[in-house]
Structure formats: C-alpha cells, structure tokens
Design an enzyme around this catalytic site. Structure first.
Site, PDB file in Angstrom:
ATOM      1  N   ASP A 144       0.845  -1.190   0.000  1.00  0.00           N
ATOM      2  CA  ASP A 144       0.000   0.000   0.000  1.00  0.00           C
ATOM      3  C   ASP A 144       0.881   1.240   0.000  1.00  0.00           C
ATOM      4  O   ASP A 144       2.103   1.143  -0.027  1.00  0.00           O
ATOM      5  CB  ASP A 144      -0.938   0.005   1.217  1.00  0.00           C
ATOM      6  CG  ASP A 144      -2.278   0.657   0.898  1.00  0.00           C
ATOM      7  OD1 ASP A 144      -2.289   1.700   0.207  1.00  0.00           O
ATOM      8  OD2 ASP A 144      -3.311   0.131   1.321  1.00  0.00           O
ATOM      9  N   HIS A 151     -13.175  -0.226  -1.373  1.00  0.00           N
ATOM     10  CA  HIS A 151     -14.059  -0.245  -0.206  1.00  0.00           C
ATOM     11  C   HIS A 151     -14.850   1.033  -0.041  1.00  0.00           C
ATOM     12  O   HIS A 151     -15.800   1.075   0.702  1.00  0.00           O
ATOM     13  CB  HIS A 151     -13.257  -0.555   1.062  1.00  0.00           C
ATOM     14  CG  HIS A 151     -12.265   0.508   1.391  1.00  0.00           C
ATOM     15  ND1 HIS A 151     -11.072   0.603   0.718  1.00  0.00           N
ATOM     16  CD2 HIS A 151     -12.291   1.511   2.285  1.00  0.00           C
ATOM     17  CE1 HIS A 151     -10.403   1.639   1.216  1.00  0.00           C
ATOM     18  NE2 HIS A 151     -11.109   2.195   2.152  1.00  0.00           N
TER      19      HIS A 151
END
Length: 124
Positions: A65, A112
């Site tokens: 990430d 998400h």
C-alpha cells in the site's frame, strides 16, 4: 473516452478500521493448500495478509500500500507475531507498471469506498 488515474490521495482513517471478520472467514474457507504466496495490493493495515498467514502456516504474504500506511501494517504484523511470514511494502497501484510476483493477488482495500474511488479515476 480515456480513463486515467488522478494523483493518489492520502488514505483516509476508515481504511484502517475495516472489520477483520470477512478476512478471517476468507482465510478459513478458501483452500490455500495449492498456493504458497499472497500479495494484497491496497492491503492497508495488513489485516487480510495476517489472517491468511495465521490460518495457513505455509503461506508467505505481503501487504502492499501507500507509504503512509506501512507503519500501521508493520504494527499489525508484529502484534500478530507474523514478522517472518508477512511483510509490508510500499506500492502505489495507480503508478505501478507491474505488481510483485505472487501465487494469489488480492485487492482487499482498494474499492471499499466507492465515493473516494471516483476522485481517483476520471472519465474524459
């Protein structure tokens, strides 16, 4: 029509608070026996990687990430006692030409928040 990525934004705090129940369920129900490595692109705090590694001792996992999330991922990995089997690495999936090799590649924390995704992608 051209689809292009906007500049990456700083991850929001909700990305670190995602419930781990779904990741634990995946780790317990999916047959990982034929695989040895997992790369979770957009892995945030390494929750999916830790769940898989904890449930499957033969698996080696990486949570990739943006750099601001690496500290949270490394803390989660240490709390789980999985430093030897789970690693956190910096990756901007908008800019990466290719992802590190792995038997399984997941994208657990990318889509998400669909409202935020619209700020990343622009249709022209």
């Amino acid at each position: 029509m051209l689809l292009r990525a906007a500049a990456p934004r700083r991850p929001h705090a909700n990305a670190l608070r995602r419930p781990a129940a779904a990741f634990r369920a995946l780790a317990s129900r999916f047959d990982f026996s034929r695989y040895s490595s997992l790369l979770d692109v957009g892995g945030s705090a390494a929750t999916l990687s830790c769940a898989v590694a904890a449930a499957h001792p033969h698996m080696r996992c990486a949570s990739a990430d943006l750099p601001p999330l690496l500290g949270a991922a490394r803390s989660q990995i240490a709390r789980a006692g999985l430093e030897g089997r789970v690693r956190a690495e910096a990756l901007d999936f908008f800019a990466a030409e290719e992802f590190p090799a792995a038997d399984i590649i997941t994208m657990s924390m990318i889509l998400h928040d669909c409202a935020s995704c619209r700020t990343h992608w622009q249709l022209q």
